[in-house]
Structures are given as C-alpha cells and as structure tokens.
Design a protein around this motif. Structure first.
Motif, PDB file in Angstrom:
ATOM      1  N   GLU A  13       0.830  -1.204   0.000  1.00  0.00           N
ATOM      2  CA  GLU A  13       0.000   0.000   0.000  1.00  0.00           C
ATOM      3  C   GLU A  13       0.868   1.258   0.000  1.00  0.00           C
ATOM      4  O   GLU A  13       0.565   2.220  -0.697  1.00  0.00           O
ATOM      5  N   GLN A  14       1.958   1.236   0.761  1.00  0.00           N
ATOM      6  CA  GLN A  14       2.869   2.383   0.787  1.00  0.00           C
ATOM      7  C   GLN A  14       3.539   2.562  -0.579  1.00  0.00           C
ATOM      8  O   GLN A  14       3.718   3.677  -1.055  1.00  0.00           O
ATOM      9  N   PHE A  15       3.915   1.433  -1.210  1.00  0.00           N
ATOM     10  CA  PHE A  15       4.517   1.490  -2.541  1.00  0.00           C
ATOM     11  C   PHE A  15       3.527   2.073  -3.546  1.00  0.00           C
ATOM     12  O   PHE A  15       3.870   2.954  -4.333  1.00  0.00           O
ATOM     13  N   LYS A  16       2.287   1.575  -3.517  1.00  0.00           N
ATOM     14  CA  LYS A  16       1.274   2.074  -4.452  1.00  0.00           C
ATOM     15  C   LYS A  16       1.041   3.568  -4.264  1.00  0.00           C
ATOM     16  O   LYS A  16       0.910   4.308  -5.239  1.00  0.00           O
ATOM     17  N   SER A  17       0.995   3.994  -3.022  1.00  0.00           N
ATOM     18  CA  SER A  17       0.770   5.408  -2.743  1.00  0.00           C
ATOM     19  C   SER A  17       1.910   6.263  -3.297  1.00  0.00           C
ATOM     20  O   SER A  17       1.681   7.274  -3.971  1.00  0.00           O
ATOM     21  N   ALA A  18       3.152   5.849  -3.031  1.00  0.00           N
ATOM     22  CA  ALA A  18       4.313   6.614  -3.494  1.00  0.00           C
ATOM     23  C   ALA A  18       4.416   6.581  -5.017  1.00  0.00           C
ATOM     24  O   ALA A  18       4.646   7.608  -5.658  1.00  0.00           O
ATOM     25  N   PHE A  19       4.237   5.403  -5.600  1.00  0.00           N
ATOM     26  CA  PHE A  19       4.380   5.269  -7.045  1.00  0.00           C
ATOM     27  C   PHE A  19       3.271   6.025  -7.768  1.00  0.00           C
ATOM     28  O   PHE A  19       3.513   6.688  -8.776  1.00  0.00           O
ATOM     29  N   SER A  20       2.045   5.936  -7.257  1.00  0.00           N
ATOM     30  CA  SER A  20       0.924   6.669  -7.858  1.00  0.00           C
ATOM     31  C   SER A  20       1.182   8.163  -7.804  1.00  0.00           C
ATOM     32  O   SER A  20       0.969   8.879  -8.787  1.00  0.00           O
ATOM     33  N   CYS A  21       1.630   8.625  -6.638  1.00  0.00           N
ATOM     34  CA  CYS A  21       1.915  10.048  -6.482  1.00  0.00           C
ATOM     35  C   CYS A  21       2.943  10.488  -7.520  1.00  0.00           C
ATOM     36  O   CYS A  21       2.764  11.496  -8.206  1.00  0.00           O
ATOM     37  N   PHE A  22       4.008   9.714  -7.664  1.00  0.00           N
ATOM     38  CA  PHE A  22       5.054  10.059  -8.624  1.00  0.00           C
ATOM     39  C   PHE A  22       4.510  10.033 -10.056  1.00  0.00           C
ATOM     40  O   PHE A  22       4.735  10.949 -10.842  1.00  0.00           O
ATOM     41  N   HIS A  23       3.770   8.973 -10.388  1.00  0.00           N
ATOM     42  CA  HIS A  23       3.255   8.800 -11.753  1.00  0.00           C
ATOM     43  C   HIS A  23       2.340   9.958 -12.159  1.00  0.00           C
ATOM     44  O   HIS A  23       2.417  10.457 -13.276  1.00  0.00           O
ATOM     45  N   TYR A  24       1.471  10.373 -11.238  1.00  0.00           N
ATOM     46  CA  TYR A  24       0.503  11.418 -11.556  1.00  0.00           C
ATOM     47  C   TYR A  24       0.985  12.822 -11.188  1.00  0.00           C
ATOM     48  O   TYR A  24       0.263  13.798 -11.366  1.00  0.00           O
ATOM     49  N   SER A  25       2.206  12.939 -10.703  1.00  0.00           N
ATOM     50  CA  SER A  25       2.749  14.229 -10.283  1.00  0.00           C
ATOM     51  C   SER A  25       2.839  15.193 -11.467  1.00  0.00           C
ATOM     52  O   SER A  25       3.276  14.823 -12.558  1.00  0.00           O
ATOM     53  N   THR A  26       2.420  16.425 -11.217  1.00  0.00           N
ATOM     54  CA  THR A  26       2.503  17.448 -12.263  1.00  0.00           C
ATOM     55  C   THR A  26       3.475  18.558 -11.863  1.00  0.00           C
ATOM     56  O   THR A  26       3.507  19.616 -12.485  1.00  0.00           O
ATOM     57  N   GLU A  27       4.254  18.315 -10.819  1.00  0.00           N
ATOM     58  CA  GLU A  27       5.218  19.308 -10.343  1.00  0.00           C
ATOM     59  C   GLU A  27       6.331  19.499 -11.367  1.00  0.00           C
ATOM     60  O   GLU A  27       6.616  18.610 -12.173  1.00  0.00           O
ATOM     61  N   GLU A  28       6.973  20.657 -11.329  1.00  0.00           N
ATOM     62  CA  GLU A  28       8.103  20.962 -12.220  1.00  0.00           C
ATOM     63  C   GLU A  28       9.181  19.889 -12.072  1.00  0.00           C
ATOM     64  O   GLU A  28       9.690  19.351 -13.044  1.00  0.00           O
ATOM     65  N   ILE A  29       9.522  19.555 -10.830  1.00  0.00           N
ATOM     66  CA  ILE A  29      10.426  18.431 -10.566  1.00  0.00           C
ATOM     67  C   ILE A  29       9.516  17.268 -10.204  1.00  0.00           C
ATOM     68  O   ILE A  29       9.003  17.188  -9.091  1.00  0.00           O
ATOM     69  N   LYS A  30       9.278  16.399 -11.173  1.00  0.00           N
ATOM     70  CA  LYS A  30       8.302  15.321 -11.022  1.00  0.00           C
ATOM     71  C   LYS A  30       8.548  14.543  -9.731  1.00  0.00           C
ATOM     72  O   LYS A  30       9.659  14.117  -9.454  1.00  0.00           O
ATOM     73  N   GLY A  31       7.497  14.379  -8.953  1.00  0.00           N
ATOM     74  CA  GLY A  31       7.577  13.608  -7.720  1.00  0.00           C
ATOM     75  C   GLY A  31       8.018  14.400  -6.513  1.00  0.00           C
ATOM     76  O   GLY A  31       8.041  13.864  -5.408  1.00  0.00           O
ATOM     77  N   SER A  32       8.347  15.658  -6.697  1.00  0.00           N
ATOM     78  CA  SER A  32       8.812  16.440  -5.547  1.00  0.00           C
ATOM     79  C   SER A  32       7.704  16.646  -4.513  1.00  0.00           C
ATOM     80  O   SER A  32       7.979  16.962  -3.367  1.00  0.00           O
ATOM     81  N   ASP A  33       6.466  16.418  -4.906  1.00  0.00           N
ATOM     82  CA  ASP A  33       5.341  16.519  -3.990  1.00  0.00           C
ATOM     83  C   ASP A  33       5.027  15.178  -3.312  1.00  0.00           C
ATOM     84  O   ASP A  33       4.031  15.050  -2.609  1.00  0.00           O
ATOM     85  N   CYS A  34       5.891  14.188  -3.480  1.00  0.00           N
ATOM     86  CA  CYS A  34       5.626  12.828  -2.987  1.00  0.00           C
ATOM     87  C   CYS A  34       6.588  12.397  -1.878  1.00  0.00           C
ATOM     88  O   CYS A  34       6.682  11.213  -1.571  1.00  0.00           O
ATOM     89  N   VAL A  35       7.299  13.323  -1.301  1.00  0.00           N
ATOM     90  CA  VAL A  35       8.321  12.989  -0.303  1.00  0.00           C
ATOM     91  C   VAL A  35       7.726  12.206   0.862  1.00  0.00           C
ATOM     92  O   VAL A  35       8.292  11.200   1.308  1.00  0.00           O
ATOM     93  N   ASP A  36       6.565  12.633   1.366  1.00  0.00           N
ATOM     94  CA  ASP A  36       5.953  11.954   2.510  1.00  0.00           C
ATOM     95  C   ASP A  36       5.601  10.507   2.179  1.00  0.00           C
ATOM     96  O   ASP A  36       5.811   9.601   2.987  1.00  0.00           O
ATOM     97  N   GLN A  37       5.079  10.277   0.980  1.00  0.00           N
ATOM     98  CA  GLN A  37       4.707   8.912   0.583  1.00  0.00           C
ATOM     99  C   GLN A  37       5.949   8.026   0.452  1.00  0.00           C
ATOM    100  O   GLN A  37       5.936   6.870   0.876  1.00  0.00           O
ATOM    101  N   PHE A  38       7.021   8.569  -0.148  1.00  0.00           N
ATOM    102  CA  PHE A  38       8.236   7.774  -0.290  1.00  0.00           C
ATOM    103  C   PHE A  38       8.888   7.518   1.069  1.00  0.00           C
ATOM    104  O   PHE A  38       9.439   6.443   1.299  1.00  0.00           O
ATOM    105  N   ARG A  39       8.793   8.478   1.965  1.00  0.00           N
ATOM    106  CA  ARG A  39       9.342   8.294   3.318  1.00  0.00           C
ATOM    107  C   ARG A  39       8.575   7.172   4.038  1.00  0.00           C
ATOM    108  O   ARG A  39       9.183   6.296   4.660  1.00  0.00           O
ATOM    109  N   ALA A  40       7.246   7.158   3.913  1.00  0.00           N
ATOM    110  CA  ALA A  40       6.432   6.115   4.543  1.00  0.00           C
ATOM    111  C   ALA A  40       6.778   4.745   3.959  1.00  0.00           C
ATOM    112  O   ALA A  40       6.886   3.752   4.690  1.00  0.00           O
ATOM    113  N   MET A  41       6.998   4.698   2.655  1.00  0.00           N
ATOM    114  CA  MET A  41       7.370   3.434   2.014  1.00  0.00           C
ATOM    115  C   MET A  41       8.728   2.960   2.530  1.00  0.00           C
ATOM    116  O   MET A  41       8.902   1.789   2.868  1.00  0.00           O
TER     117      MET A  41
END
Length: 138
Positions: free
Chosen positions: A66-94
């Motif tokens: 579940e943590q992997f899915k959350s982090a990977f989904s966040c990264f995949h759908y990220s629209t930030e200038e630096i892709k995935g930069s808005d996913c730090v919390d999810q990757f930390r939880a994973m």
C-alpha cells in the motif's frame, strides 16, 4: 480423478488413465485488452497503473504494497516541475515500512556500495590490460 489424501491444507489428487484419454472440455477465451491482470506493461490503455506488471517485481503486493502504491501513484501522476517532488511523505512512509522487513527488502549499506564501486574501479584497468595482451598475442 482419484483423491488420495489431505496433507495440511493441500488435497492430493491422482489422474487416472481414463482421465487422460478423455478430451478436454476447457474453453479458450480471447484475451480482453482491458483486463488489468494481463501483462500489458506498466501503464494500461486507459492510463491507469498496472499493479500486476512483472516490471514492478511484486512490490505492489508485499507487506509495504500500500505504501509502494501510494508513493508510485503520487510520482506517476505528479505534475510538479520536478516530477515527484510533492511525494516525499509517501516515499518516506514506504522506506520506513521497508526498513521493518530487511529480509524482504534488502538495502545495501552505504559503506558496502562505496566498497563495491571502488573494487569495480580497481578491477577495470586490470581487465583492460589483460584484454590488450590477449589481442596482441594472436
């Protein structure tokens, strides 16, 4: 079919000669291109992530799935200038989850990585000089 016995939760069944001589009644069904369980690569035709893709190495189904899915989904759908930069919390939880299961998610120690890379660098010139000598001797 002959049922022999139960071993734990498993039932042992033997096929008889007659079972093998009888034609199969199984029906083949055409593959459904929208079936998310088919191996269609990482991204399905509808744009969703194919969590059953072998390319994910089963990461989506382990104890930290579940943590992997959350982090990977966040990264995949990220629209930030630096892709995935808005996913730090999810990757930390994973990562925190994976550290609880070192046997399932081995992580190399930083010192081991440095030793490996320095050994690789030391070996490269030797291998190159051996290759040159072999070419020159023929």
């Amino acid at each position: 079919l002959v049922v022999c016995c139960m071993v734990g939760k498993d039932r042992i069944i033997f096929a008889t000669k007659e079972d093998h001589e009888t034609p199969s009644s199984a029906e083949l069904v055409a593959d459904d291109p929208d079936d998310p369980y088919e191996e269609q690569g990482l991204i399905l035709p509808n744009g969703d992530i194919n969590w059953n893709c072998p390319c994910l190495g089963g990461m989506a189904s382990g104890p930290c799935g579940e943590q992997f899915k959350s982090a990977f989904s966040c990264f995949h759908y990220s629209t930030e200038e630096i892709k995935g930069s808005d996913c730090v919390d999810q990757f930390r939880a994973m990562q925190e989850c994976m550290q609880k299961y070192p046997d399932l998610y081995p992580q190399e120690d930083e010192n081991e990585e440095k030793e490996k890379s320095s050994k690789d660098l030391e070996a490269t010139p030797v291998e190159a000089s051996v290759a040159k000598e072999e070419k020159g001797s023929s």
